[in-house]
Design an enzyme around this catalytic site. Structure first.
Site, PDB file in Angstrom:
ATOM      1  N   GLU A   1       7.344  -4.951   5.954  1.00 42.75           N
ATOM      2  CA  GLU A   1       6.639  -6.218   6.159  1.00 42.75           C
ATOM      3  C   GLU A   1       6.941  -7.237   5.066  1.00 42.75           C
ATOM      4  OE1 GLU A   1       2.381  -5.563   6.510  1.00 42.75           O
ATOM      5  OE2 GLU A   1       2.794  -3.608   7.376  1.00 42.75           O
TER       6      GLU A   1
ATOM      7  N   CYS B   1       5.754 -12.608  -0.003  1.00 44.45           N
ATOM      8  CA  CYS B   1       5.337 -11.322  -0.541  1.00 44.45           C
ATOM      9  C   CYS B   1       6.252 -10.286   0.107  1.00 44.45           C
ATOM     10  CB  CYS B   1       3.876 -11.064  -0.176  1.00 44.45           C
ATOM     11  SG  CYS B   1       3.309  -9.421  -0.646  1.00 44.45           S
TER      12      CYS B   1
ATOM     13  N   CYS C   1       5.048   4.433   0.542  1.00 41.04           N
ATOM     14  CA  CYS C   1       4.753   4.491  -0.889  1.00 41.04           C
ATOM     15  C   CYS C   1       4.206   5.877  -1.196  1.00 41.04           C
ATOM     16  CB  CYS C   1       3.700   3.429  -1.241  1.00 41.04           C
ATOM     17  SG  CYS C   1       3.320   3.319  -3.005  1.00 41.04           S
TER      18      CYS C   1
ATOM     19  N   CYS D   1      -2.912   5.403  -3.437  1.00 44.71           N
ATOM     20  CA  CYS D   1      -4.170   4.682  -3.697  1.00 44.71           C
ATOM     21  C   CYS D   1      -5.101   4.784  -2.484  1.00 44.71           C
ATOM     22  CB  CYS D   1      -3.900   3.217  -4.031  1.00 44.71           C
ATOM     23  SG  CYS D   1      -2.876   3.013  -5.504  1.00 44.71           S
TER      24      CYS D   1
ATOM     25  N   CYS E   1      -5.365   1.770   0.185  1.00 46.42           N
ATOM     26  CA  CYS E   1      -4.152   1.066   0.595  1.00 46.42           C
ATOM     27  C   CYS E   1      -3.511   1.664   1.842  1.00 46.42           C
ATOM     28  CB  CYS E   1      -3.152   1.075  -0.567  1.00 46.42           C
ATOM     29  SG  CYS E   1      -1.611   0.243  -0.186  1.00 46.42           S
TER      30      CYS E   1
ATOM     31  N   CYS F   1      -1.096  -5.617   2.945  1.00 50.80           N
ATOM     32  CA  CYS F   1      -0.940  -4.259   2.437  1.00 50.80           C
ATOM     33  C   CYS F   1      -0.560  -3.206   3.474  1.00 50.80           C
ATOM     34  CB  CYS F   1      -2.230  -3.825   1.766  1.00 50.80           C
ATOM     35  SG  CYS F   1      -2.956  -5.078   0.733  1.00 50.80           S
TER      36      CYS F   1
END
Ligand code: SAH
Length: 341
Positions: A89, A102, A109, A113, A116, A330
């Site tokens: 994205e 962004c 990932c 977290c 997220c 996110c």
């Protein structure tokens, strides 16, 4: 080999090996950095060179899978498909100081977290430098809006893909390319301490954003697994070293989570721990992620937190939420798309 991963001097070597004069390298470089999809578009190159380049170094470019534009604020969110079928994205935000993209630095990932969406499916792979560059280039081409600012705050942990991110920065900053100033670039990290030190050595003029999200280890351990590896004191010390080395004020990100990290006491603890460190706090009302039980703080709690920080001498702003109507945060779009397929 992908020519878009090469710096201009490196590209010049490749072009020289094809028996071409140096000025051709500059031409090819500037076309590639305009976001062309084929050598045919490089109209000032001789046909035989275009053909040879096409045979040896096919141009890769992402395709748009989804494009969502916010009716409220003009934010545009892209879901791109990469050459291997993976998706990432990019979000284009229109600020008064310039159009900001962004970008994602990894497919998925591995930092885990709790709040997220990007980390839910783990890390698939790291992006190559040109795949980060392409997000900037093709967002600019598709939207028709000139891009002046970049934040590395999309999917992925930039410092977990260190070498590729450094190369991307060199490419996007190059005078013959997009020429985006380092001062217009922010790099956000969850806090990989040794990499922060490595970044400090480069002494780039970019803004280091650190995702702190908690005033102490007790809270940070529960929402950010990386804190077990690099506890908050080590992280804050690394930020102090970073400031010493670069004279760049640290920007801390703080996602406000209801009942977790948003009390007045939490703010006071932050003030104590930041003493003497030039910094700025970005308070981000938590974006709710379907899979997570965590809830955003109330507006009152955010305002009180901000006031406490400011009264304690720490500049703090509440991040304006953009694109709330288009899942623009996110990893949410990629997540939905991957689940649906
Ligand atoms: N891996 C890097 C950069 C990508 S995340 C980092 O951790 O900083 C960009 C920012 O968005 C980080 O501050 C991250 O903690 C924050 N973020 C992630 N999910 C969020 C959510 N649901 N609500 C608010 N902020 C979120």
């Amino acid at each position: 080999m992908n020519l878009k991963n090469l710096t201009l001097p490196e590209l010049a070597e490749t072009i020289k090996a094809l028996g071409q004069p140096p000025f051709r390298a500059k031409q090819v470089y500037s076309w590639l950095h305009k976001g062309v999809r084929s050598y045919e578009e490089m109209t000032n190159l001789p046909k035989n060179l275009r053909d040879r380049l096409g045979e040896n170094y096919p141009i890769q470019a992402p395709t748009v899978v989804r494009r969502q534009e916010s009716r409220k604020d003009g934010t545009i969110k892209y879901l791109w498909q990469l050459s291997d079928g993976n998706c990432v994205e990019t979000v284009l935000m229109r600020y008064h100081y310039g159009n900001t993209v962004c970008i994602s630095t990894e497919v998925g990932c591995r930092m885990g977290c709790a709040f997220c969406a990007s980390t839910l499916g783990g890390l698939v792979r790291r992006l190559e430098p040109f795949e980060m560059l392409d997000q900037v280039l093709f967002t600019q081409v598709d939207s028709g809006l000139p891009i002046s600012h970049i934040v590395l705050m999309g999917i992925g942990e930039p410092l977990d893909n260190f070498d590729n991110v450094m190369r991307f920065l060199e490419l996007v900053n190059s005078a013959e390319g997009m020429n985006i100033s380092m001062r217009h670039i922010s790099l956000s990290t969850c806090g990989l301490v040794p990499k922060i030190d490595e970044l400090a050595k480069r002494n780039l003029q970019l803004t280091l954003s650190v995702s702190l999200h908690a005033p102490n280890d007790g809270i940070r351990d529960t929402i950010m697994p990386v804190n077990k590896l690099y506890p908050s004191q080590e992280l804050i010390d690394a930020c102090r070293r970073y400031y010493e080395a670069t004279s760049r004020r640290i920007s801390f990100e703080y996602a406000m989570i209801g009942g977790v990290n948003d009390s007045r006491e939490n703010a006071k603890e932050l003030i104590r721990r930041m003493k003497g460190l030039p910094c700025h706090f970005n308070l981000i009302p938590l974006n709710h992620v379907e899979e997570s039980p965590l809830k955003p703080s109330t507006r009152e709690a955010v305002a009180a937190f901000q006031k406490t920080l400011e009264d304690g001498g720490i500049p703090a702003t509440v991040r304006r939420t953009l694109g709330g109507d288009i899942d623009a945060s996110c990893g949410q779009l990629r997540r939905k798309y991957t689940k649906g397929n």
